[in-house]
Write a protein that holds these residues in place. Sequence first.
Motif, PDB file in Angstrom:
ATOM      1  N   HIS A  20      -9.748   5.468   9.496  1.00 41.10           N
ATOM      2  CA  HIS A  20      -9.416   5.279   8.006  1.00 41.10           C
ATOM      3  C   HIS A  20      -8.079   4.303   7.843  1.00 41.10           C
ATOM      4  O   HIS A  20      -8.143   3.386   6.777  1.00 41.10           O
ATOM      5  CB  HIS A  20      -9.145   6.672   7.400  1.00 41.10           C
ATOM      6  CG  HIS A  20     -10.377   7.284   6.791  1.00 41.10           C
ATOM      7  ND1 HIS A  20     -11.211   8.103   7.305  1.00 41.10           N
ATOM      8  CD2 HIS A  20     -11.176   6.755   5.693  1.00 41.10           C
ATOM      9  CE1 HIS A  20     -12.080   8.540   6.712  1.00 41.10           C
ATOM     10  NE2 HIS A  20     -12.109   8.025   5.503  1.00 41.10           N
ATOM     11  N   TYR A  27      -8.883  -3.691   4.574  1.00 39.99           N
ATOM     12  CA  TYR A  27      -9.337  -3.669   3.144  1.00 39.99           C
ATOM     13  C   TYR A  27      -8.201  -4.642   2.479  1.00 39.99           C
ATOM     14  O   TYR A  27      -8.535  -5.501   1.569  1.00 39.99           O
ATOM     15  CB  TYR A  27      -9.619  -2.539   2.513  1.00 39.99           C
ATOM     16  CG  TYR A  27     -10.481  -2.751   1.133  1.00 39.99           C
ATOM     17  CD1 TYR A  27      -9.891  -3.041   0.017  1.00 39.99           C
ATOM     18  CD2 TYR A  27     -11.688  -2.562   1.399  1.00 39.99           C
ATOM     19  CE1 TYR A  27     -10.364  -3.168  -0.992  1.00 39.99           C
ATOM     20  CE2 TYR A  27     -12.362  -2.400   0.116  1.00 39.99           C
ATOM     21  CZ  TYR A  27     -12.072  -3.057  -1.186  1.00 39.99           C
ATOM     22  OH  TYR A  27     -12.545  -3.324  -2.030  1.00 39.99           O
ATOM     23  N   SER A  78     -13.200   7.269   2.860  1.00 43.91           N
ATOM     24  CA  SER A  78     -12.457   7.315   1.455  1.00 43.91           C
ATOM     25  C   SER A  78     -12.395   5.947   1.137  1.00 43.91           C
ATOM     26  O   SER A  78     -11.540   5.263   1.803  1.00 43.91           O
ATOM     27  CB  SER A  78     -11.033   8.004   1.900  1.00 43.91           C
ATOM     28  OG  SER A  78     -10.205   7.889   0.630  1.00 43.91           O
ATOM     29  N   GLY A  79     -12.897   5.445   0.143  1.00 46.23           N
ATOM     30  CA  GLY A  79     -12.696   4.214  -0.437  1.00 46.23           C
ATOM     31  C   GLY A  79     -12.274   3.944  -1.759  1.00 46.23           C
ATOM     32  O   GLY A  79     -12.091   2.868  -2.252  1.00 46.23           O
ATOM     33  N   ARG A  80     -11.424   4.986  -2.041  1.00 46.35           N
ATOM     34  CA  ARG A  80     -10.541   4.926  -3.286  1.00 46.35           C
ATOM     35  C   ARG A  80      -9.452   4.151  -3.069  1.00 46.35           C
ATOM     36  O   ARG A  80      -8.906   4.065  -1.947  1.00 46.35           O
ATOM     37  CB  ARG A  80     -10.305   6.376  -3.765  1.00 46.35           C
ATOM     38  CG  ARG A  80     -11.275   7.241  -4.094  1.00 46.35           C
ATOM     39  CD  ARG A  80     -10.783   8.476  -4.683  1.00 46.35           C
ATOM     40  NE  ARG A  80      -9.647   8.978  -3.849  1.00 46.35           N
ATOM     41  CZ  ARG A  80      -9.001   9.909  -4.263  1.00 46.35           C
ATOM     42  NH1 ARG A  80      -9.234  10.780  -5.345  1.00 46.35           N
ATOM     43  NH2 ARG A  80      -8.072  10.378  -3.486  1.00 46.35           N
ATOM     44  N   MET A  81      -9.181   3.313  -4.027  1.00 52.49           N
ATOM     45  CA  MET A  81      -8.050   2.225  -3.966  1.00 52.49           C
ATOM     46  C   MET A  81      -6.795   2.796  -3.798  1.00 52.49           C
ATOM     47  O   MET A  81      -5.684   2.397  -2.918  1.00 52.49           O
ATOM     48  CB  MET A  81      -7.830   1.344  -5.141  1.00 52.49           C
ATOM     49  CG  MET A  81      -9.168   0.197  -5.249  1.00 52.49           C
ATOM     50  SD  MET A  81      -9.187  -0.775  -3.854  1.00 52.49           S
ATOM     51  CE  MET A  81      -7.786  -1.797  -3.673  1.00 52.49           C
ATOM     52  N   LYS A  82      -6.428   4.065  -4.369  1.00 52.83           N
ATOM     53  CA  LYS A  82      -5.282   4.633  -4.255  1.00 52.83           C
ATOM     54  C   LYS A  82      -5.140   5.406  -2.762  1.00 52.83           C
ATOM     55  O   LYS A  82      -4.022   5.020  -2.062  1.00 52.83           O
ATOM     56  CB  LYS A  82      -4.975   5.816  -5.405  1.00 52.83           C
ATOM     57  CG  LYS A  82      -5.801   7.044  -5.139  1.00 52.83           C
ATOM     58  CD  LYS A  82      -5.346   8.145  -6.281  1.00 52.83           C
ATOM     59  CE  LYS A  82      -6.164   9.489  -5.854  1.00 52.83           C
ATOM     60  NZ  LYS A  82      -5.614  10.298  -6.979  1.00 52.83           N
ATOM     61  N   ASP A  83      -6.304   5.438  -2.130  1.00 52.17           N
ATOM     62  CA  ASP A  83      -6.093   6.116  -0.700  1.00 52.17           C
ATOM     63  C   ASP A  83      -6.087   4.828   0.294  1.00 52.17           C
ATOM     64  O   ASP A  83      -5.135   4.958   1.300  1.00 52.17           O
ATOM     65  CB  ASP A  83      -7.459   6.890  -0.301  1.00 52.17           C
ATOM     66  CG  ASP A  83      -7.712   8.294  -1.216  1.00 52.17           C
ATOM     67  OD1 ASP A  83      -6.685   8.680  -1.469  1.00 52.17           O
ATOM     68  OD2 ASP A  83      -8.783   8.449  -1.322  1.00 52.17           O
TER      69      ASP A  83
END
Length: 156
Positions: A20, A27, A78-83
């Motif tokens: 991750h 990313y 977990s592909g959320r921007m905040k993560d």
Amino acid sequence: MKPNIGITEKNLQATATLLHTVLADTYVLYNKTQNAHWNIESSNFMELHKFYEGQYAALAEKIDQIAERIRMLGHFVSGRMKDIVKLSSLEQDQNSDKQEMQIQALLDDHETIIRNLREHIGTVQDKYKDVGTADFMTGLLRDHENMAWMLRSYLK
């Protein structure tokens, strides 16, 4: 269904956690490379525009491969921007349209990822007994070394 591949759940979780962080860094670097592609102003604009496009396309492919590796290990991605921002070790620099500043920033990020991967490979192979992911990470390391070399060739 969890994979039954000879690696404990604890080790699969630890490996997925490391992946991750690699995903997050990749990313962020993808985003920064695409931003450089959009904002370059240089006498060799078209060359750099295409060069950056090739690099961010390659990074997009790596992002997908990393996410799929996490899924292979039985974990959700977990592909959320905040993560992604929270997990990444890379900084979101100020935008620049200057060739040398863009290239140096991207090079620094590739080299950070390379150093991190070198540490992760040994940990994943020796501590977590996951030679498949260690091999996968070695491939990522080679890809980042190649991209870094290409960027370095633009600097004096």
